[in-house]
Design a protein around this motif. Structure first.
Motif, PDB file in Angstrom:
ATOM      1  N   ASN A  31       0.592  -1.348   0.089  1.00 44.40           N
ATOM      2  CA  ASN A  31       0.102   0.146  -0.145  1.00 44.40           C
ATOM      3  C   ASN A  31       0.798   1.180  -0.006  1.00 44.40           C
ATOM      4  OD1 ASN A  31      -1.129  -2.091   1.367  1.00 44.40           O
ATOM      5  ND2 ASN A  31      -2.733  -0.934   1.722  1.00 44.40           N
ATOM      6  N   TYR A  32       2.034   1.175   0.390  1.00 42.67           N
ATOM      7  CA  TYR A  32       2.987   2.325   0.507  1.00 42.67           C
ATOM      8  C   TYR A  32       4.249   1.977   0.512  1.00 42.67           C
ATOM      9  CZ  TYR A  32       0.529   1.213   5.054  1.00 42.67           C
ATOM     10  OH  TYR A  32      -0.011   0.203   6.109  1.00 42.67           O
ATOM     11  N   TYR A  33       5.066   3.292   0.263  1.00 42.02           N
ATOM     12  CA  TYR A  33       6.610   2.894   0.249  1.00 42.02           C
ATOM     13  C   TYR A  33       7.260   4.150   0.732  1.00 42.02           C
ATOM     14  CZ  TYR A  33       6.808   5.864  -4.059  1.00 42.02           C
ATOM     15  OH  TYR A  33       6.869   7.038  -4.765  1.00 42.02           O
ATOM     16  N   VAL A  34       8.520   3.862   1.212  1.00 38.22           N
ATOM     17  CA  VAL A  34       9.282   4.865   1.642  1.00 38.22           C
ATOM     18  C   VAL A  34      10.079   5.554   0.642  1.00 38.22           C
ATOM     19  CG1 VAL A  34      11.310   5.460   3.059  1.00 38.22           C
ATOM     20  CG2 VAL A  34       9.731   3.364   3.874  1.00 38.22           C
ATOM     21  N   VAL A  35       9.607   6.858   0.479  1.00 43.28           N
ATOM     22  CA  VAL A  35      10.234   7.520  -0.616  1.00 43.28           C
ATOM     23  C   VAL A  35      11.525   8.170  -0.205  1.00 43.28           C
ATOM     24  CG1 VAL A  35       8.987   9.695   0.001  1.00 43.28           C
ATOM     25  CG2 VAL A  35       9.922   9.664  -2.439  1.00 43.28           C
ATOM     26  N   ASN A  36      11.668   8.534   1.079  1.00 43.23           N
ATOM     27  CA  ASN A  36      13.110   8.939   1.347  1.00 43.23           C
ATOM     28  C   ASN A  36      13.157   8.838   3.220  1.00 43.23           C
ATOM     29  OD1 ASN A  36      15.492   9.796   0.408  1.00 43.23           O
ATOM     30  ND2 ASN A  36      14.736  11.286  -0.817  1.00 43.23           N
ATOM     31  N   SER A  37      14.307   8.645   3.592  1.00 45.92           N
ATOM     32  CA  SER A  37      14.440   8.879   5.117  1.00 45.92           C
ATOM     33  C   SER A  37      15.477   9.904   5.291  1.00 45.92           C
ATOM     34  CB  SER A  37      14.383   7.324   5.609  1.00 45.92           C
ATOM     35  OG  SER A  37      15.715   6.538   5.403  1.00 45.92           O
ATOM     36  N   TYR A  38      15.427  10.261   6.552  1.00 45.63           N
ATOM     37  CA  TYR A  38      16.495  11.298   6.999  1.00 45.63           C
ATOM     38  C   TYR A  38      16.925  10.893   8.479  1.00 45.63           C
ATOM     39  CZ  TYR A  38      14.938  13.546   2.796  1.00 45.63           C
ATOM     40  OH  TYR A  38      14.673  13.779   1.630  1.00 45.63           O
ATOM     41  N   ASP A  39      18.059  11.660   8.867  1.00 43.56           N
ATOM     42  CA  ASP A  39      18.311  11.305  10.383  1.00 43.56           C
ATOM     43  C   ASP A  39      18.313  12.813  10.960  1.00 43.56           C
ATOM     44  OD1 ASP A  39      20.686  12.542   9.281  1.00 43.56           O
ATOM     45  OD2 ASP A  39      22.100  11.060   9.908  1.00 43.56           O
ATOM     46  N   ASN A  40      17.574  13.748  10.151  1.00 45.27           N
ATOM     47  CA  ASN A  40      17.460  15.155  11.074  1.00 45.27           C
ATOM     48  C   ASN A  40      16.514  15.716  10.308  1.00 45.27           C
ATOM     49  OD1 ASN A  40      18.338  17.292   9.058  1.00 45.27           O
ATOM     50  ND2 ASN A  40      19.958  15.332   8.804  1.00 45.27           N
ATOM     51  N   ALA A  41      15.711  16.618  10.999  1.00 40.62           N
ATOM     52  CA  ALA A  41      14.634  17.252  10.488  1.00 40.62           C
ATOM     53  C   ALA A  41      14.873  18.205   9.261  1.00 40.62           C
ATOM     54  CB  ALA A  41      14.032  17.993  11.795  1.00 40.62           C
ATOM     55  N   GLU A  42      16.034  18.950   9.487  1.00 43.75           N
ATOM     56  CA  GLU A  42      16.434  20.054   8.531  1.00 43.75           C
ATOM     57  C   GLU A  42      16.221  19.619   7.322  1.00 43.75           C
ATOM     58  OE1 GLU A  42      17.801  19.637  11.462  1.00 43.75           O
ATOM     59  OE2 GLU A  42      18.057  21.532  12.317  1.00 43.75           O
ATOM     60  N   ASP A  43      17.016  18.346   6.913  1.00 41.29           N
ATOM     61  CA  ASP A  43      17.002  17.756   5.565  1.00 41.29           C
ATOM     62  C   ASP A  43      15.828  17.371   5.082  1.00 41.29           C
ATOM     63  OD1 ASP A  43      19.717  18.117   5.588  1.00 41.29           O
ATOM     64  OD2 ASP A  43      20.598  16.072   6.058  1.00 41.29           O
ATOM     65  N   ALA A  44      15.092  16.849   5.983  1.00 38.38           N
ATOM     66  CA  ALA A  44      13.834  16.571   5.563  1.00 38.38           C
ATOM     67  C   ALA A  44      12.775  17.542   5.011  1.00 38.38           C
ATOM     68  CB  ALA A  44      12.843  15.513   6.725  1.00 38.38           C
ATOM     69  N   ILE A  45      12.907  18.747   5.698  1.00 45.74           N
ATOM     70  CA  ILE A  45      12.204  20.022   5.488  1.00 45.74           C
ATOM     71  C   ILE A  45      12.882  20.334   4.135  1.00 45.74           C
ATOM     72  CG2 ILE A  45      11.614  22.183   5.974  1.00 45.74           C
ATOM     73  CD1 ILE A  45      11.703  21.150   9.019  1.00 45.74           C
ATOM     74  N   LYS A  46      13.982  20.371   3.890  1.00 45.57           N
ATOM     75  CA  LYS A  46      14.527  20.834   2.421  1.00 45.57           C
ATOM     76  C   LYS A  46      14.236  20.114   1.489  1.00 45.57           C
ATOM     77  CE  LYS A  46      18.675  21.776   3.853  1.00 45.57           C
ATOM     78  NZ  LYS A  46      20.382  21.326   4.124  1.00 45.57           N
TER      79      LYS A  46
END
Lengths: 210, 210
Positions: A31-46
């Motif tokens: 049903n779903y998949y991980v499009v990306n993962s990050y070890d910090n919030a800043e990079d995720a937001i970017k």
DNA sequence: AATCCATACCCCAAAAGGGGTGAAACCTCT
DNA sequence: AGAGGTTTCACCCCTTTTGGGGTATGGATT
């Protein structure tokens, strides 16, 4: 596999093992998949625009910007992204802060694989998954403090105060004189150790007296 | 069967078929049993001491005393009884009233048999079972209204007001003069169409501006 | 150019708050 | 039944705070 109809999920989690474990679990279902993962919030937001996730699985204890702040930022810029908090903390302050910042769910780290997937399903279906302890805390937050120092009449007066009524309006509604209303309010102030309407309301709200 | 270690459950539900159906479901498992069931709240309350339930499954639409009132009465006299609301209503007013009166769970009538039993288990384990739509409503109630008419400075001032601060304290905290604080407050009042601190706080709370 | 925002000041009236006093009504406990 | 406490009611005087009416200026945004 064709990802076209699968929900896009981003993981923000500073522990590598946990992050990779989650990815495996989530990618194991269709049903779903991980499009990306990050070890910090800043990079995720970017990368939010590029990643375009429907759901973010967010840890709270992170290096740099913490999870609560991150939730606030993400919800402001991308209000349609649903955030599920996943953390070891069951501290009530943190839970309410997370919910106030815009989290749609809050699960704790002892959650099993299938419960994690259930939580994601639940969010997709417009729900708000919570660990049972969290749900209880949330529900408890609606309930009044049974050990109020105030008499029932005083509580009644305080309730009217909290609705924005003036001395004379309270008097009118309770069929007493303005001076009596004032007496009650003076007693309320002395019992709550405050000295203004709004302080009384603030304290009463905080201690769930009304 | 030996009932000694089974949790005692009372059902309050005015529809005979539903009531009997629930009894059958609950009695079919070994963890708990229905000690009594009623088609109105008054009778249930009358027999509380004798029945000594751990859990009450409560309908909201009842002849005579309604479920919300009943929850309040029961929680006041028997604070350790856990109440699970079971109703067709998903109206937000009712949900919050029920939780404020002391309900520990709120499930809707489309709930399956196994979900009903899960809800009971959850309450026994200190949780707060809710239908997914209800959980979402509850979580949403923590979140701010994104369409505030107030500027960020005004919101800041309003937040201080809501904490019980006076004009001069607000001025001090924001490093502005008392007159400026007053100007902000005047603008807040005109935007919210109120004319006192406590009215402003009441309206802001209701509309989740703070 | 026009509009909001944040800042700051003035005058005046109304409301709220602090200090009292006192009495009837209602519990509770002995 | 009566004593003692709490609650609810009511009034007085006086000060501080709040609220309503303005006006004004610099900066940011559109």
């Amino acid at each position: 596999m064709n990802n076209y109809f699968r929900s896009r999920i981003v993981i923000v989690e500073d522990n590598n093992a946990v992050r990779e474990g989650f990815s495996l679990i989530i990618n194991s279902v269709s049903n779903y998949y991980v499009v990306n993962s990050y070890d910090n919030a800043e990079d995720a937001i970017k990368n939010l625009k590029k990643d375009a996730p429907e759901i973010i699985l967010m840890d709270l204890e992170l290096p740099g910007m913490n999870g609560i702040e991150a939730i606030g930022v993400i919800k402001k810029t991308h209000p349609n992204i649903e955030l599920i908090v996943n953390t070891i903390y069951e501290n009530s302050e943190l839970v309410f802060q997370a919910l106030c910042s815009g989290a749609s769910g809050y699960i704790t780290k002892n959650t099993s694989h299938s419960e994690l997937l259930d939580a994601i399903d639940e969010v997709i279906n417009g729900g708000a998954p919570m660990s049972s302890k969290i749900a209880k805390m949330v529900v408890n937050s609606f309930q009044k403090n049974p050990n109020s120092p105030l008499s029932s009449r005083e509580t009644q007066v305080l309730e009217l105060l909290s609705k924005g009524k003036s001395y004379s309006m309270i008097a009118q509604e309770l069929f007493i004189t303005k001076e009596t209303a004032k007496s009650h309010i003076k007693n309320i102030y002395s019992k709550l150790q405050v000295n203004s309407k709004s302080e009384a309301i603030a304290k009463a709200t905080k201690e769930k007296l009304i």
